[in-house]
Scaffold this motif. Structure first.
Motif, PDB file in Angstrom:
ATOM      1  N   MET A 136       0.818  -1.214   0.000  1.00  0.00           N
ATOM      2  CA  MET A 136       0.000   0.000   0.000  1.00  0.00           C
ATOM      3  C   MET A 136       0.857   1.271   0.000  1.00  0.00           C
ATOM      4  SD  MET A 136      -2.981   1.171   2.665  1.00  0.00           S
ATOM      5  CE  MET A 136      -3.864  -0.339   2.356  1.00  0.00           C
ATOM      6  N   PHE A 137       1.971   1.254   0.710  1.00  0.00           N
ATOM      7  CA  PHE A 137       2.802   2.446   0.838  1.00  0.00           C
ATOM      8  C   PHE A 137       4.025   2.439  -0.072  1.00  0.00           C
ATOM      9  CE2 PHE A 137       0.579   2.153   4.952  1.00  0.00           C
ATOM     10  CZ  PHE A 137      -0.019   3.406   4.968  1.00  0.00           C
ATOM     11  N   GLY A 138       4.294   1.314  -0.734  1.00  0.00           N
ATOM     12  CA  GLY A 138       5.402   1.262  -1.670  1.00  0.00           C
ATOM     13  C   GLY A 138       6.717   1.660  -1.027  1.00  0.00           C
ATOM     14  N   ASP A 139       7.471   2.542  -1.717  1.00  0.00           N
ATOM     15  CA  ASP A 139       8.773   2.944  -1.191  1.00  0.00           C
ATOM     16  C   ASP A 139       8.665   3.947  -0.042  1.00  0.00           C
ATOM     17  OD1 ASP A 139       7.987   5.230  -2.541  1.00  0.00           O
ATOM     18  OD2 ASP A 139       9.649   5.210  -3.975  1.00  0.00           O
ATOM     19  N   ARG A 140       7.444   4.263   0.392  1.00  0.00           N
ATOM     20  CA  ARG A 140       7.249   5.119   1.560  1.00  0.00           C
ATOM     21  C   ARG A 140       6.871   4.322   2.806  1.00  0.00           C
ATOM     22  NH1 ARG A 140       4.344  10.832  -0.063  1.00  0.00           N
ATOM     23  NH2 ARG A 140       5.984  11.603  -1.433  1.00  0.00           N
ATOM     24  N   LEU A 141       7.049   3.019   2.747  1.00  0.00           N
ATOM     25  CA  LEU A 141       6.696   2.184   3.888  1.00  0.00           C
ATOM     26  C   LEU A 141       7.470   2.591   5.136  1.00  0.00           C
ATOM     27  CD1 LEU A 141       5.231  -0.209   5.175  1.00  0.00           C
ATOM     28  CD2 LEU A 141       7.025  -1.704   4.264  1.00  0.00           C
ATOM     29  N   ASP A 142       8.757   2.898   4.984  1.00  0.00           N
ATOM     30  CA  ASP A 142       9.546   3.282   6.158  1.00  0.00           C
ATOM     31  C   ASP A 142       9.005   4.548   6.804  1.00  0.00           C
ATOM     32  OD1 ASP A 142      10.310   4.770   3.917  1.00  0.00           O
ATOM     33  OD2 ASP A 142      12.368   5.052   4.654  1.00  0.00           O
ATOM     34  N   ARG A 143       8.470   5.459   5.996  1.00  0.00           N
ATOM     35  CA  ARG A 143       7.893   6.685   6.546  1.00  0.00           C
ATOM     36  C   ARG A 143       6.570   6.392   7.248  1.00  0.00           C
ATOM     37  NH1 ARG A 143       9.156  11.236   1.848  1.00  0.00           N
ATOM     38  NH2 ARG A 143      10.835  10.063   0.846  1.00  0.00           N
ATOM     39  N   ALA A 144       5.811   5.457   6.691  1.00  0.00           N
ATOM     40  CA  ALA A 144       4.562   5.059   7.349  1.00  0.00           C
ATOM     41  C   ALA A 144       4.855   4.427   8.705  1.00  0.00           C
ATOM     42  CB  ALA A 144       3.786   4.092   6.461  1.00  0.00           C
ATOM     43  N   VAL A 145       5.878   3.593   8.768  1.00  0.00           N
ATOM     44  CA  VAL A 145       6.276   2.978  10.039  1.00  0.00           C
ATOM     45  C   VAL A 145       6.698   4.055  11.032  1.00  0.00           C
ATOM     46  CG1 VAL A 145       8.007   1.495  11.142  1.00  0.00           C
ATOM     47  CG2 VAL A 145       6.930   0.777   8.999  1.00  0.00           C
ATOM     48  N   ARG A 146       7.458   5.045  10.566  1.00  0.00           N
ATOM     49  CA  ARG A 146       7.885   6.125  11.450  1.00  0.00           C
ATOM     50  C   ARG A 146       6.691   6.931  11.948  1.00  0.00           C
ATOM     51  NH1 ARG A 146      10.187   7.691  15.639  1.00  0.00           N
ATOM     52  NH2 ARG A 146      10.948   9.844  15.679  1.00  0.00           N
ATOM     53  N   TYR A 147       5.718   7.140  11.087  1.00  0.00           N
ATOM     54  CA  TYR A 147       4.498   7.856  11.487  1.00  0.00           C
ATOM     55  C   TYR A 147       3.774   7.108  12.603  1.00  0.00           C
ATOM     56  CZ  TYR A 147      -0.200   9.897  11.048  1.00  0.00           C
ATOM     57  OH  TYR A 147      -1.419  10.491  11.297  1.00  0.00           O
ATOM     58  N   VAL A 148       3.694   5.795  12.486  1.00  0.00           N
ATOM     59  CA  VAL A 148       3.071   4.992  13.544  1.00  0.00           C
ATOM     60  C   VAL A 148       3.837   5.163  14.848  1.00  0.00           C
ATOM     61  CG1 VAL A 148       2.579   2.636  14.298  1.00  0.00           C
ATOM     62  CG2 VAL A 148       2.041   3.322  11.969  1.00  0.00           C
ATOM     63  N   GLU A 149       5.159   5.179  14.767  1.00  0.00           N
ATOM     64  CA  GLU A 149       5.977   5.375  15.965  1.00  0.00           C
ATOM     65  C   GLU A 149       5.699   6.732  16.607  1.00  0.00           C
ATOM     66  OE1 GLU A 149       9.828   2.689  14.485  1.00  0.00           O
ATOM     67  OE2 GLU A 149       9.900   4.881  14.409  1.00  0.00           O
ATOM     68  N   LEU A 150       5.558   7.753  15.788  1.00  0.00           N
ATOM     69  CA  LEU A 150       5.271   9.090  16.314  1.00  0.00           C
ATOM     70  C   LEU A 150       3.886   9.146  16.958  1.00  0.00           C
ATOM     71  CD1 LEU A 150       6.724  11.216  13.379  1.00  0.00           C
ATOM     72  CD2 LEU A 150       7.652  11.071  15.700  1.00  0.00           C
ATOM     73  N   LEU A 151       2.907   8.506  16.323  1.00  0.00           N
ATOM     74  CA  LEU A 151       1.564   8.456  16.905  1.00  0.00           C
ATOM     75  C   LEU A 151       1.587   7.812  18.280  1.00  0.00           C
ATOM     76  CD1 LEU A 151      -0.737   7.370  13.925  1.00  0.00           C
ATOM     77  CD2 LEU A 151      -0.808   9.551  15.124  1.00  0.00           C
ATOM     78  N   ALA A 152       2.324   6.708  18.394  1.00  0.00           N
ATOM     79  CA  ALA A 152       2.369   5.962  19.645  1.00  0.00           C
ATOM     80  C   ALA A 152       3.203   6.653  20.716  1.00  0.00           C
ATOM     81  CB  ALA A 152       2.919   4.558  19.392  1.00  0.00           C
ATOM     82  N   ASP A 153       4.013   7.623  20.309  1.00  0.00           N
ATOM     83  CA  ASP A 153       4.887   8.323  21.247  1.00  0.00           C
ATOM     84  C   ASP A 153       4.344   9.730  21.523  1.00  0.00           C
ATOM     85  OD1 ASP A 153       6.969   9.299  22.787  1.00  0.00           O
ATOM     86  OD2 ASP A 153       8.455   9.259  21.184  1.00  0.00           O
ATOM     87  N   THR A 154       4.760  10.703  20.741  1.00  0.00           N
ATOM     88  CA  THR A 154       4.327  12.083  20.983  1.00  0.00           C
ATOM     89  C   THR A 154       2.853  12.289  20.669  1.00  0.00           C
ATOM     90  OG1 THR A 154       5.106  12.722  18.772  1.00  0.00           O
ATOM     91  CG2 THR A 154       6.634  13.029  20.608  1.00  0.00           C
ATOM     92  N   GLY A 155       2.291  11.442  19.805  1.00  0.00           N
ATOM     93  CA  GLY A 155       0.860  11.534  19.546  1.00  0.00           C
ATOM     94  C   GLY A 155       0.038  11.263  20.791  1.00  0.00           C
ATOM     95  N   VAL A 156       0.532  10.350  21.627  1.00  0.00           N
ATOM     96  CA  VAL A 156      -0.141  10.044  22.887  1.00  0.00           C
ATOM     97  C   VAL A 156       0.107  11.141  23.907  1.00  0.00           C
ATOM     98  CG1 VAL A 156      -0.243   8.445  24.832  1.00  0.00           C
ATOM     99  CG2 VAL A 156      -0.126   7.553  22.499  1.00  0.00           C
ATOM    100  N   THR A 157       1.360  11.579  24.058  1.00  0.00           N
ATOM    101  CA  THR A 157       1.684  12.590  25.065  1.00  0.00           C
ATOM    102  C   THR A 157       1.046  13.938  24.752  1.00  0.00           C
ATOM    103  OG1 THR A 157       3.766  13.150  23.927  1.00  0.00           O
ATOM    104  CG2 THR A 157       3.854  11.467  25.660  1.00  0.00           C
ATOM    105  N   HIS A 158       0.775  14.198  23.472  1.00  0.00           N
ATOM    106  CA  HIS A 158       0.089  15.434  23.083  1.00  0.00           C
ATOM    107  C   HIS A 158      -1.432  15.295  23.121  1.00  0.00           C
ATOM    108  CE1 HIS A 158       4.040  16.721  21.784  1.00  0.00           C
ATOM    109  NE2 HIS A 158       3.563  17.887  21.416  1.00  0.00           N
ATOM    110  N   GLY A 159      -1.917  14.111  23.482  1.00  0.00           N
ATOM    111  CA  GLY A 159      -3.348  13.907  23.585  1.00  0.00           C
ATOM    112  C   GLY A 159      -4.061  13.757  22.256  1.00  0.00           C
ATOM    113  N   LEU A 160      -3.329  13.400  21.200  1.00  0.00           N
ATOM    114  CA  LEU A 160      -3.936  13.249  19.876  1.00  0.00           C
ATOM    115  C   LEU A 160      -4.619  11.899  19.706  1.00  0.00           C
ATOM    116  CD1 LEU A 160      -1.099  14.887  17.778  1.00  0.00           C
ATOM    117  CD2 LEU A 160      -3.263  15.905  18.462  1.00  0.00           C
ATOM    118  N   ILE A 161      -4.077  10.882  20.344  1.00  0.00           N
ATOM    119  CA  ILE A 161      -4.753   9.587  20.427  1.00  0.00           C
ATOM    120  C   ILE A 161      -4.670   9.130  21.878  1.00  0.00           C
ATOM    121  CG2 ILE A 161      -4.237   8.981  18.029  1.00  0.00           C
ATOM    122  CD1 ILE A 161      -2.119   7.026  19.083  1.00  0.00           C
ATOM    123  N   GLY A 162      -5.540   8.227  22.264  1.00  0.00           N
ATOM    124  CA  GLY A 162      -5.586   7.759  23.638  1.00  0.00           C
ATOM    125  C   GLY A 162      -4.378   6.915  23.998  1.00  0.00           C
TER     126      GLY A 162
END
Length: 211
Positions: A1-27
């Motif tokens: 689905m993400f082709g050669d941007r898969l590594d960026r998609a993985v990094r985005y997931v990491e950010l969501l699970a880290d600062t995304g949580v601490t900033h209150g963007l996801i639970g």
């Protein structure tokens, strides 16, 4: 689905699970489910979007669904619209780290300046933003005639369509229809309400860059 941007998609997931949580963007419990529940669930909307579309993501929050779509579909021109400053700051930092050409705008869809600057979109997306009638009132003026609102909804989508169908038509939208997408990638499939802008009383541009 993400082709050669898969590594960026993985990094985005990491950010969501880290600062995304601490900033209150996801639970706090959502971090470990971010890949399936948030990123893939949003990226599958790509199958509903035409090539080279200009896409405006309302109330983008953590960049959902705008960032997954930008990663899955480099041909799209993606604009993230978010009213809260702290979320805008997070989005800008995330876009910079992912190194993707996405525009972040602070504002609300109903603001006159936003409508004047960003009307004429081919697609407007929204996820967990507002009930369907209110969402149509905000989104339809930002679309070109024939453009479509793609609203990610839950299990109650059909009930919401039944309740708000008349209001959507009053705002210049087509009869809403419920579609499922991404069945080969996510379980359950993503539920989307699709509304096409049918008439031009809002004065939106008929093509990108015109008006």
């Amino acid at each position: 689905m993400f082709g050669d941007r898969l590594d960026r998609a993985v990094r985005y997931v990491e950010l969501l699970a880290d600062t995304g949580v601490t900033h209150g963007l996801i639970g706090p419990r959502e971090g470990e489910r971010a890949w399936q529940r948030h990123v893939l669930n949003c990226a599958v909307l790509a199958e509903l979007i035409e090539p080279d579309a200009r896409l405006l993501d309302l109330g983008s929050g953590a960049g959902l669904p705008g960032i997954p779509l930008a990663l899955a579909r480099p041909d799209l021109e993606v604009v993230l619209l978010e009213p809260l400053a702290r979320r805008v700051d997070w989005l800008q930092a995330t876009i910079q780290e992912l190194d993707i050409p996405v525009t972040v705008v602070r504002g609300r869809a109903e603001e006159r300046e936003i409508r004047r600057e960003w009307r004429g979109a081919d697609v407007v997306t929204a996820r967990a933003v507002a009930p369907l009638a209110r969402l149509a009132r905000w989104a339809l003026p930002l679309l070109r005639p024939g453009g479509r609102l793609l609203a990610v909804k839950g299990a109650s989508a059909s009930e919401e369509v039944t309740r708000d169908r008349a209001a959507v038509r009053d705002f210049g939208g087509s009869v809403p229809r419920v579609v499922q997408c991404g069945g080969t990638h996510v379980d359950p499939p993503t539920t989307v309400v699709v509304i096409e802008r049918q008439e031009s009383r809002f004065g939106a541009r008929t093509r990108r860059g015109q008006g």
